[in-house]
Design an enzyme around this catalytic site. Structure first.
Site, PDB file in Angstrom:
ATOM      1  N   CYS A 238     -49.279  45.132  81.911  1.00  0.00           N
ATOM      2  CA  CYS A 238     -49.406  46.403  81.192  1.00  0.00           C
ATOM      3  C   CYS A 238     -50.380  47.275  81.979  1.00  0.00           C
ATOM      4  CB  CYS A 238     -49.978  46.195  79.806  1.00  0.00           C
ATOM      5  SG  CYS A 238     -49.528  44.653  79.057  1.00  0.00           S
TER       6      CYS A 238
ATOM      7  N   GLN B  24     -35.595  49.137  92.073  1.00  0.00           N
ATOM      8  CA  GLN B  24     -35.863  47.965  92.930  1.00  0.00           C
ATOM      9  C   GLN B  24     -34.732  47.700  93.922  1.00  0.00           C
ATOM     10  OE1 GLN B  24     -38.726  46.481  93.083  1.00  0.00           O
ATOM     11  NE2 GLN B  24     -39.725  47.136  91.186  1.00  0.00           N
TER      12      GLN B  24
ATOM     13  N   THR C 297     -40.354  56.920  86.098  1.00  0.00           N
ATOM     14  CA  THR C 297     -40.572  57.009  84.646  1.00  0.00           C
ATOM     15  C   THR C 297     -40.184  58.399  84.145  1.00  0.00           C
ATOM     16  OG1 THR C 297     -42.331  55.377  84.810  1.00  0.00           O
ATOM     17  CG2 THR C 297     -42.293  56.727  82.820  1.00  0.00           C
TER      18      THR C 297
ATOM     19  N   THR D 136     -43.906  73.579  90.500  1.00  0.00           N
ATOM     20  CA  THR D 136     -43.879  73.641  91.964  1.00  0.00           C
ATOM     21  C   THR D 136     -43.678  72.239  92.537  1.00  0.00           C
ATOM     22  OG1 THR D 136     -45.344  75.537  91.909  1.00  0.00           O
ATOM     23  CG2 THR D 136     -45.215  74.343  94.005  1.00  0.00           C
TER      24      THR D 136
ATOM     25  N   HIS E  32     -42.546  55.024  95.677  1.00  0.00           N
ATOM     26  CA  HIS E  32     -43.586  54.069  96.082  1.00  0.00           C
ATOM     27  C   HIS E  32     -43.098  52.632  96.197  1.00  0.00           C
ATOM     28  CE1 HIS E  32     -44.957  52.309  92.082  1.00  0.00           C
ATOM     29  NE2 HIS E  32     -44.304  53.359  91.640  1.00  0.00           N
TER      30      HIS E  32
ATOM     31  N   ASN F  14     -36.812  43.979  88.173  1.00  0.00           N
ATOM     32  CA  ASN F  14     -38.080  44.004  88.897  1.00  0.00           C
ATOM     33  C   ASN F  14     -38.825  42.670  88.857  1.00  0.00           C
ATOM     34  OD1 ASN F  14     -38.048  45.265  86.185  1.00  0.00           O
ATOM     35  ND2 ASN F  14     -40.262  45.057  86.330  1.00  0.00           N
TER      36      ASN F  14
HETATM   37  N1  PLP Z   1     -38.062  50.872  86.902  1.00  0.00           N
HETATM   38  C1  PLP Z   1     -38.355  49.730  87.545  1.00  0.00           C
HETATM   39  C2  PLP Z   1     -37.322  48.658  87.662  1.00  0.00           C
HETATM   40  C3  PLP Z   1     -39.622  49.554  88.097  1.00  0.00           C
HETATM   41  O1  PLP Z   1     -39.914  48.408  88.724  1.00  0.00           O
HETATM   42  C4  PLP Z   1     -40.570  50.600  87.974  1.00  0.00           C
HETATM   43  C5  PLP Z   1     -41.951  50.435  88.531  1.00  0.00           C
HETATM   44  O2  PLP Z   1     -42.633  49.495  88.223  1.00  0.00           O
HETATM   45  C6  PLP Z   1     -40.219  51.773  87.303  1.00  0.00           C
HETATM   46  C7  PLP Z   1     -38.947  51.873  86.779  1.00  0.00           C
HETATM   47  C8  PLP Z   1     -41.190  52.912  87.141  1.00  0.00           C
HETATM   48  O3  PLP Z   1     -41.356  53.589  88.363  1.00  0.00           O
HETATM   49  P1  PLP Z   1     -42.500  54.707  88.588  1.00  0.00           P
HETATM   50  O4  PLP Z   1     -43.748  53.958  88.915  1.00  0.00           O
HETATM   51  O5  PLP Z   1     -42.005  55.527  89.754  1.00  0.00           O
HETATM   52  O6  PLP Z   1     -42.592  55.522  87.340  1.00  0.00           O
END
Ligand code: PLP
Length: 385
Positions: free
Chosen positions: A332, A185, A74, A244, A207, A157
């Protein structure tokens, strides 16, 4: 299975922490030093961060110098999606952002662009970015306001559908625009090469690969074209992202990236076979299950399906009570299940709920069997209702 036993089928939401990533995190947490310090302790941490950069660069088959570490995808999206760029020392202005309708909210929200400077690109009923619609939008782009920027994901996703990023890039290049690709993804699940895709920037997240949450990266095509920083301060990450670094999170991210790279094809084959068994089992249990994207290219781990008459939230709760963690596709942060914007974009009735099963390297045949047993019970209850 005892009542408390759980089956985790929500790897697209987040993957369980890999043991190797956990070990790397713990070792880094116990290493004293600030990567920016010049003394021996600092230099040891700097080496760790730079080793992580090499491993993460491999996710996009590019040079480590092209990787800017962030707190996640994000943040990487918010860094990339800005009207303010520099080509070396020369300011470069982006006039408008075009995002596909099926992007994750991290992209769809448009980052640092004003709302009126963001336009969505339609997708086809098959769940694929409509290339003609994109070309028409870019034909109509007013270059006097600045260059166009396009953001399209590599794999969705919710559905897992792989997007035609190379074809998107061809259109973007014809119009002299920039291309940002959300590879969250796809990275570590399919081979990704930023140059072969002809993208300017890729976004990745730790993650989703089995690394810790709170780490990600913006991976650039080179080192010349760069967005204005989102976070200013001490000038870490060559000034592109101050603060950092988090060596523990980055060491875990790197361990997950290495594990993915070590066995990409093997993992895909195993996971794809499980997904096929799962989908065949659902079709055998009921003939009205709709599997979205079954006829187009998808990443191997994802199955997004609808059962007419079963709402997303009802389905999700029913499976949860059966001990199975899956997702309604779009959740959400409040935990409320929203209507899938992806299904709506694909032209499905807003009332049609979707449920997403997503698998990972530790998924097993037993997981699929438990899911299918629960699936049959959910289908039977739906009929009885
Ligand atoms: N983009 C996609 C396609 C995702 O599936 C996700 C996570 O759900 C994100 C972006 C956001 O990732 P992060 O949790 O590392 O901000």
């Amino acid at each position: 299975m005892t009542k408390t036993e759980r089956t985790y089928l929500d790897w697209n939401a987040t993957a369980p922490l890999l043991p190797a990533a956990r070990e790397a995190v713990l070792a880094a947490l116990d290493t004293v030093g600030n990567p920016s310090s010049v003394h021996g302790e600092g230099r040891a941490l700097r080496m760790l961060v730079e080793a992580a950069r090499r491993d993460v660069a491999m996710l996009a088959n590019t040079a480590p110098a092209h990787v800017i570490f962030t707190s996640g995808a994000t943040e990487a999206a918010n860094l990339a999606l800005t009207p303010d760029y520099r080509m070396g020392r020369t300011p470069l202005s982006i006039g408008h952002l075009y995002v596909s309708e099926i992007e994750h909210p991290a992209i769809r929200e448009g980052g640092r662009f004003a709302r009126e400077a963001v336009t969505t690109i339609l997708v086809t009923r098959a769940g694929i970015v409509d290339l003609d619609a994109l070309a028409a939008l870019l034909d109509g782009h007013d270059k006097a306001k600045g260059l166009p920027m396009v953001a399209v994901m590599l794999a969705n996703n919710e559905t897992g559908i792989v997007q035609p990023v190379k074809a998107v890039a061809e259109i973007v290049r014809r119009h002299g625009g920039l291309l940002v690709v959300d590879a969250v993804q796809a990275a570590g699940r399919v081979p990704v090469d930023i140059a072969a895709l002809d993208a300017d920037f890729l976004i990745v997240s730790s993650h989703k690969l089995g690394g810790p949450k709170g780490a990600g990266a913006l991976i650039a095509r080179g080192e010349v074209l760069m967005p204005a920083p989102l976070i200013r301060g001490g000038g870490q990450e060559k000034g592109h992202r101050s603060g950092t670094e988090n060596p523990a999170a980055l060491a875990g991210f790197a361990a997950a990236a290495r594990a993915a790279a070590a066995d990409l094809a093997g993992r895909n084959g195993r996971i794809g076979a499980l997904r096929d068994a799962l989908e065949n089992g659902m079709r055998a249990a009921t003939n009205d299950v709709v599997i979205h994207g079954a006829d187009v290219e998808r990443i191997a781990n994802t199955s997004f399906f609808s059962l007419p008459g079963l709402k997303s939230e009802t389905g999700q709760i029913a499976f949860d009570l059966e001990g199975i963690a899956l997702s309604a596709g779009s959740a959400c942060s409040s935990g409320k299940v929203g209507q899938s914007h992806v299904l709506v974009a694909m032209g499905f009735d807003a009332a049609l709920g979707g449920l997403r099963v997503s698998l990972g390297p530790a998924s097993s045949e037993a997981d699929v069997e438990r899911f299918l047993a629960a699936f049959s019970r959910v289908v039977a209850r739906r009929r009885a209702a």
